[in-house]
Design a protein around this motif. Sequence first.
Motif, PDB file in Angstrom:
ATOM      1  N   SER A   4       0.834  -1.211   0.000  1.00  0.00           N
ATOM      2  CA  SER A   4       0.000   0.000   0.000  1.00  0.00           C
ATOM      3  C   SER A   4       0.866   1.257   0.000  1.00  0.00           C
ATOM      4  N   ASP A   5       2.015   1.209   0.668  1.00  0.00           N
ATOM      5  CA  ASP A   5       2.947   2.349   0.622  1.00  0.00           C
ATOM      6  C   ASP A   5       3.481   2.547  -0.794  1.00  0.00           C
ATOM      7  N   VAL A   6       3.828   1.447  -1.431  1.00  0.00           N
ATOM      8  CA  VAL A   6       4.344   1.508  -2.800  1.00  0.00           C
ATOM      9  C   VAL A   6       3.259   2.025  -3.746  1.00  0.00           C
ATOM     10  N   ALA A   7       2.041   1.581  -3.545  1.00  0.00           N
ATOM     11  CA  ALA A   7       0.930   2.039  -4.383  1.00  0.00           C
ATOM     12  C   ALA A   7       0.782   3.554  -4.285  1.00  0.00           C
ATOM     13  N   LYS A   8       0.861   4.080  -3.073  1.00  0.00           N
ATOM     14  CA  LYS A   8       0.745   5.538  -2.887  1.00  0.00           C
ATOM     15  C   LYS A   8       1.889   6.279  -3.568  1.00  0.00           C
ATOM     16  N   LYS A   9       3.087   5.755  -3.448  1.00  0.00           N
ATOM     17  CA  LYS A   9       4.258   6.429  -4.024  1.00  0.00           C
ATOM     18  C   LYS A   9       4.292   6.373  -5.548  1.00  0.00           C
ATOM     19  N   THR A  10       3.748   5.304  -6.126  1.00  0.00           N
ATOM     20  CA  THR A  10       3.839   5.118  -7.578  1.00  0.00           C
ATOM     21  C   THR A  10       2.585   5.549  -8.334  1.00  0.00           C
ATOM     22  N   GLY A  11       1.475   5.674  -7.621  1.00  0.00           N
ATOM     23  CA  GLY A  11       0.222   5.986  -8.297  1.00  0.00           C
ATOM     24  C   GLY A  11      -0.431   4.766  -8.918  1.00  0.00           C
ATOM     25  N   LEU A  12       0.076   3.587  -8.593  1.00  0.00           N
ATOM     26  CA  LEU A  12      -0.495   2.334  -9.080  1.00  0.00           C
ATOM     27  C   LEU A  12      -1.380   1.722  -8.003  1.00  0.00           C
ATOM     28  N   THR A  13      -2.270   0.858  -8.415  1.00  0.00           N
ATOM     29  CA  THR A  13      -3.057   0.117  -7.433  1.00  0.00           C
ATOM     30  C   THR A  13      -2.253  -1.104  -6.978  1.00  0.00           C
ATOM     31  N   SER A  14      -2.640  -1.648  -5.838  1.00  0.00           N
ATOM     32  CA  SER A  14      -2.002  -2.883  -5.365  1.00  0.00           C
ATOM     33  C   SER A  14      -2.190  -3.995  -6.383  1.00  0.00           C
ATOM     34  N   LYS A  15      -3.363  -4.023  -7.012  1.00  0.00           N
ATOM     35  CA  LYS A  15      -3.653  -5.042  -8.024  1.00  0.00           C
ATOM     36  C   LYS A  15      -2.695  -4.899  -9.207  1.00  0.00           C
ATOM     37  N   ALA A  16      -2.447  -3.672  -9.650  1.00  0.00           N
ATOM     38  CA  ALA A  16      -1.523  -3.442 -10.774  1.00  0.00           C
ATOM     39  C   ALA A  16      -0.107  -3.859 -10.392  1.00  0.00           C
ATOM     40  N   ILE A  17       0.291  -3.566  -9.185  1.00  0.00           N
ATOM     41  CA  ILE A  17       1.636  -3.940  -8.721  1.00  0.00           C
ATOM     42  C   ILE A  17       1.786  -5.459  -8.739  1.00  0.00           C
ATOM     43  N   ARG A  18       0.780  -6.158  -8.215  1.00  0.00           N
ATOM     44  CA  ARG A  18       0.832  -7.621  -8.231  1.00  0.00           C
ATOM     45  C   ARG A  18       0.838  -8.157  -9.666  1.00  0.00           C
ATOM     46  N   PHE A  19       0.068  -7.526 -10.557  1.00  0.00           N
ATOM     47  CA  PHE A  19       0.042  -7.921 -11.960  1.00  0.00           C
ATOM     48  C   PHE A  19       1.434  -7.796 -12.570  1.00  0.00           C
ATOM     49  N   TYR A  20       2.099  -6.659 -12.354  1.00  0.00           N
ATOM     50  CA  TYR A  20       3.444  -6.464 -12.891  1.00  0.00           C
ATOM     51  C   TYR A  20       4.420  -7.479 -12.310  1.00  0.00           C
ATOM     52  N   GLU A  21       4.248  -7.825 -11.043  1.00  0.00           N
ATOM     53  CA  GLU A  21       5.093  -8.858 -10.442  1.00  0.00           C
ATOM     54  C   GLU A  21       4.834 -10.219 -11.092  1.00  0.00           C
ATOM     55  N   ASP A  22       3.555 -10.553 -11.271  1.00  0.00           N
ATOM     56  CA  ASP A  22       3.200 -11.839 -11.885  1.00  0.00           C
ATOM     57  C   ASP A  22       3.746 -11.960 -13.303  1.00  0.00           C
ATOM     58  N   LYS A  23       3.816 -10.850 -14.016  1.00  0.00           N
ATOM     59  CA  LYS A  23       4.329 -10.826 -15.388  1.00  0.00           C
ATOM     60  C   LYS A  23       5.850 -10.697 -15.414  1.00  0.00           C
ATOM     61  N   ALA A  24       6.480 -10.706 -14.233  1.00  0.00           N
ATOM     62  CA  ALA A  24       7.942 -10.608 -14.093  1.00  0.00           C
ATOM     63  C   ALA A  24       8.486  -9.338 -14.741  1.00  0.00           C
ATOM     64  N   LEU A  25       7.758  -8.245 -14.579  1.00  0.00           N
ATOM     65  CA  LEU A  25       8.214  -6.965 -15.113  1.00  0.00           C
ATOM     66  C   LEU A  25       9.065  -6.194 -14.110  1.00  0.00           C
ATOM     67  N   VAL A  26       9.004  -6.577 -12.865  1.00  0.00           N
ATOM     68  CA  VAL A  26       9.786  -5.911 -11.824  1.00  0.00           C
ATOM     69  C   VAL A  26      10.571  -6.951 -11.031  1.00  0.00           C
TER      70      VAL A  26
END
Length: 136
Positions: A4-26
């Motif tokens: 949730s801290d990362v979501a606030k700092k990046t402007g992304l949702t938690s769901k988007a962050i998890r999606f990018y992780e699942d796609k091995a983009l980060v």
Amino acid sequence: MNISDVAKKTGLTSKAIRFYEDKALVTPPVRRDNGYRSYNARHVEELTLLRQARLVGFNLDECRELVALFNDPLRHSADVKARTLRKVKDIEHHIEELKAMRLHLLALAESCPGDDSAECPIINNLSGCCAGTRQD
């Protein structure tokens, strides 16, 4: 830092962050003892890069390449510039396609009387009808 801290700092949702992780983009975050993800400043930078790259039209594969370049200390700015200019060409091509679509739609609209009749040159054109009568 948590998701949730990362979501606030990046402007992304938690769901988007998890999606990018699942796609091995980060870079995968470290898991704490309780199983929660633990992020650092580098994750925030990668995710911010992804968000900004998506906003200017880069697709997921292109974003993967950009994150790889971001994390490569031996990268060459020429590689980043080349990818950016390729994206500009793609966008210019897409703009031309959209302009042609717009002109086609305007021509279709011009051909239609827009009255209460069921006869519609737009539908006839889009369906490939020429005679204006339906055959079932």
